[in-house]
Scaffold this motif. Structure first.
Motif, PDB file in Angstrom:
ATOM      1  N   ILE A  56       0.835  -1.206   0.000  1.00 37.25           N
ATOM      2  CA  ILE A  56       0.000   0.000   0.000  1.00 37.25           C
ATOM      3  C   ILE A  56       0.869   1.255   0.000  1.00 37.25           C
ATOM      4  O   ILE A  56       0.597   2.226  -0.712  1.00 37.25           O
ATOM      5  N   SER A  57       1.926   1.227   0.791  1.00 36.61           N
ATOM      6  CA  SER A  57       2.842   2.357   0.852  1.00 36.61           C
ATOM      7  C   SER A  57       3.453   2.643  -0.514  1.00 36.61           C
ATOM      8  O   SER A  57       3.548   3.804  -0.944  1.00 36.61           O
ATOM      9  N   TYR A  59       2.172   1.674  -3.474  1.00 35.76           N
ATOM     10  CA  TYR A  59       1.100   1.977  -4.439  1.00 35.76           C
ATOM     11  C   TYR A  59       0.678   3.445  -4.359  1.00 35.76           C
ATOM     12  O   TYR A  59       0.485   4.108  -5.368  1.00 35.76           O
ATOM     13  N   PHE A  60       0.555   3.966  -3.130  1.00 33.87           N
ATOM     14  CA  PHE A  60       0.109   5.344  -2.947  1.00 33.87           C
ATOM     15  C   PHE A  60       1.263   6.307  -2.635  1.00 33.87           C
ATOM     16  O   PHE A  60       1.030   7.488  -2.345  1.00 33.87           O
ATOM     17  N   SER A  61       2.507   5.799  -2.666  1.00 32.84           N
ATOM     18  CA  SER A  61       3.705   6.607  -2.391  1.00 32.84           C
ATOM     19  C   SER A  61       3.615   7.298  -1.029  1.00 32.84           C
ATOM     20  O   SER A  61       3.693   8.523  -0.909  1.00 32.84           O
ATOM     21  N   LEU A  62       3.444   6.483   0.025  1.00 34.80           N
ATOM     22  CA  LEU A  62       3.246   6.999   1.376  1.00 34.80           C
ATOM     23  C   LEU A  62       4.547   7.006   2.167  1.00 34.80           C
ATOM     24  O   LEU A  62       5.444   6.191   1.935  1.00 34.80           O
ATOM     25  N   THR A  67       1.633   5.734   6.615  1.00 34.28           N
ATOM     26  CA  THR A  67       1.250   4.327   6.679  1.00 34.28           C
ATOM     27  C   THR A  67       0.821   3.948   8.093  1.00 34.28           C
ATOM     28  O   THR A  67      -0.196   3.278   8.292  1.00 34.28           O
ATOM     29  N   ASN A 117      -7.794   5.931  -3.605  1.00 33.02           N
ATOM     30  CA  ASN A 117      -6.708   6.774  -3.126  1.00 33.02           C
ATOM     31  C   ASN A 117      -6.523   6.578  -1.614  1.00 33.02           C
ATOM     32  O   ASN A 117      -7.318   5.895  -0.966  1.00 33.02           O
ATOM     33  N   TYR A 118      -5.476   7.194  -1.099  1.00 35.04           N
ATOM     34  CA  TYR A 118      -5.120   7.051   0.317  1.00 35.04           C
ATOM     35  C   TYR A 118      -6.221   7.567   1.234  1.00 35.04           C
ATOM     36  O   TYR A 118      -6.561   6.930   2.235  1.00 35.04           O
ATOM     37  N   GLU A 119      -6.809   8.705   0.881  1.00 35.96           N
ATOM     38  CA  GLU A 119      -7.827   9.308   1.727  1.00 35.96           C
ATOM     39  C   GLU A 119      -9.064   8.416   1.848  1.00 35.96           C
ATOM     40  O   GLU A 119      -9.626   8.252   2.940  1.00 35.96           O
ATOM     41  N   SER A 184       0.542  -4.626  -6.638  1.00 36.54           N
ATOM     42  CA  SER A 184      -0.400  -3.550  -6.905  1.00 36.54           C
ATOM     43  C   SER A 184      -1.848  -4.030  -6.927  1.00 36.54           C
ATOM     44  O   SER A 184      -2.782  -3.241  -6.746  1.00 36.54           O
TER      45      SER A 184
END
Length: 423
Positions: A56-57, A59-62, A67, A117-119, A184
């Protein structure tokens, strides 16, 4: 459906390794099955996130802080869900509330897999926390009210062990899904499998009923499901120190549960299969720890069991995170005692919190104490996430040991309840 005419706590003690199970009676055993399955699947749905965090990190560039915030949001909102479920358990019944919590956590785990998306993922994960927070407290109370005073710790320890069962199932599915699918896509598939717990609702609805004393309390008590009542002079001290105890134990636990998979992949450089193998030792220790802790809860008492494993858990955290790079075999070996100790401490919670509150307020008290502690302890994983930027994940994980120190302090303000009948 027929129910047992005599409350379980009033019946004979019996003998043998499974006396605790026989004493539950037919209705109690059905309740046990429903609560065991509900908590196992609750665990499964929780661990879909920690196991997917690296994917997830990416995929969403966190950042690590972002995270870690996903777990914190889940646990903070779970306090609201847990407290609300506790009130509902006292007002509409344990079984109806159990069904509702399972439905909520299954639905929103499924929706996490569709997050664009992350949100959105954070919102769905937060809503998943509403059901996640309520299930344990309601299921534990349901079974505690059928169990005898002599074996309540052991019975609730077995219920607690279902967390390790769900965790193990999540690791197996994670290993298969991430081995055959690109990361992904794999994290989404793992979340989608979280819809399966909804099938448990069919069993609970058809087969499980509340214990007689709980039904009677709903009919006769004026203070059932009252937040104000658990803060009155007679229960205020119990509630405050109970929250501190819950904060310490869960702060330490969720720090490890959230970040150990990332630690194994990033700091130790393990593959997906390698991470799954190392987690097997950790989870095996956890399962045996829950069972052992339940036995010791009845043998030593609630407070002594918690104190013993608070000290041992803190020691294991420090040892586990200070193994030199290249000594992965030692990490593998230490995973067993780490899982054992940080799980055995939880085995006291189901019986201890149930015994601290009267029947009319048991759901409210236990739901509030356990989940408020979970919410405050939830900031531990986020703090570790931010500290990991400068300290590394291994260095930051040591902060989890602080939680176990808080648990020891909390015990000074709480009574021993071993052998107490539920009234």
């Amino acid at each position: 459906m027929k129910t047992d005419p005599i409350p379980r706590a009033a019946q004979g003690g019996g003998a043998g390794a499974f006396a605790w199970f026989r004493e539950l009676g037919a209705s109690g055993r059905r309740a046990f099955a429903g609560a065991f399955g509900g908590y196992a699947l609750d665990s499964y749905d929780f661990f879909t996130l920690p196991l997917s965090m690296v994917a997830i990190s990416a995929y969403f560039s966190l950042s690590t802080g972002q995270t870690g915030l996903l777990t914190t949001v889940t646990l903070v909102v779970s306090a609201v869900g847990g407290a609300g479920a506790g009130i509902l358990a006292d007002r509409i019944g344990r079984v109806k509330t159990l069904i509702l919590t399972v439905l909520v956590y299954a639905l929103f785990t499924l929706l996490c897999g569709f997050a664009p998306n992350y949100e959105t993922l954070m919102v769905f994960r937060a809503l998943q926390g509403l059901g996640f927070g309520g299930e344990w407290a309601v299921g534990a109370i349901l079974v505690a009210e059928y169990a005898s005073a002599k074996h309540r710790g052991r019975t609730l320890g077995v219920i607690q062990s279902s967390w390790a069962v769900g965790w193990a199932l999540a690791v197996v599915v994670y290993t298969v899904v991430f081995q055959f699918l690109d990361e992904s896509v794999a994290w989404r598939v793992l979340f989608w499998t979280g819809a399966l717990p909804a099938l448990l609702i069919l069993y609970v609805r058809r087969n499980v009923t509340d214990a007689p004393q709980a039904a009677e309390a709903r009919r006769s008590s004026r203070e059932r499901g009252s937040f104000a009542a658990i803060f009155k002079p007679g229960l205020l001290r119990t509630t405050l120190f109970g929250v501190l105890l819950s904060t310490g134990v869960q702060g330490g636990y969720y720090t490890l549960a959230t970040w150990v998979p990332s630690y194994l992949k990033t700091d130790r450089g393990l593959s997906v299969v390698g991470t799954g193998g190392f987690l097997t030792f950790l989870i095996s220790g956890a399962f045996i720890g829950y069972l052992t802790g339940g036995y010791l809860t009845d043998k030593l008492g609630r407070k002594r069991n918690i104190a013993l494993f608070a000290v041992l858990s803190a020691t294991c955290v420090v040892a586990y995170t200070n193994v030199p790079i290249g000594s992965n075999t030692l990490v593998l070996i230490l995973g067993f005692p780490l899982g054992f100790c940080m799980s055995a401490i939880f085995s006291s919670f189901g019986s201890y919190l149930a015994e601290l509150y009267p029947t009319a307020l048991r759901g409210t008290g236990q739901g509030f104490v356990y989940n408020t502690g979970r919410a405050v302890g939830a900031f531990f994983p986020t703090l570790v996430g931010f500290l990991a930027t400068s300290w590394g994940v291994a260095g930051a994980l040591i902060f989890g040991a602080v939680g176990y120190g808080l648990a020891l302090i909390a015990l000074l303000g709480l009574p021993e309840t071993r052998g107490r009948e539920l009234v």
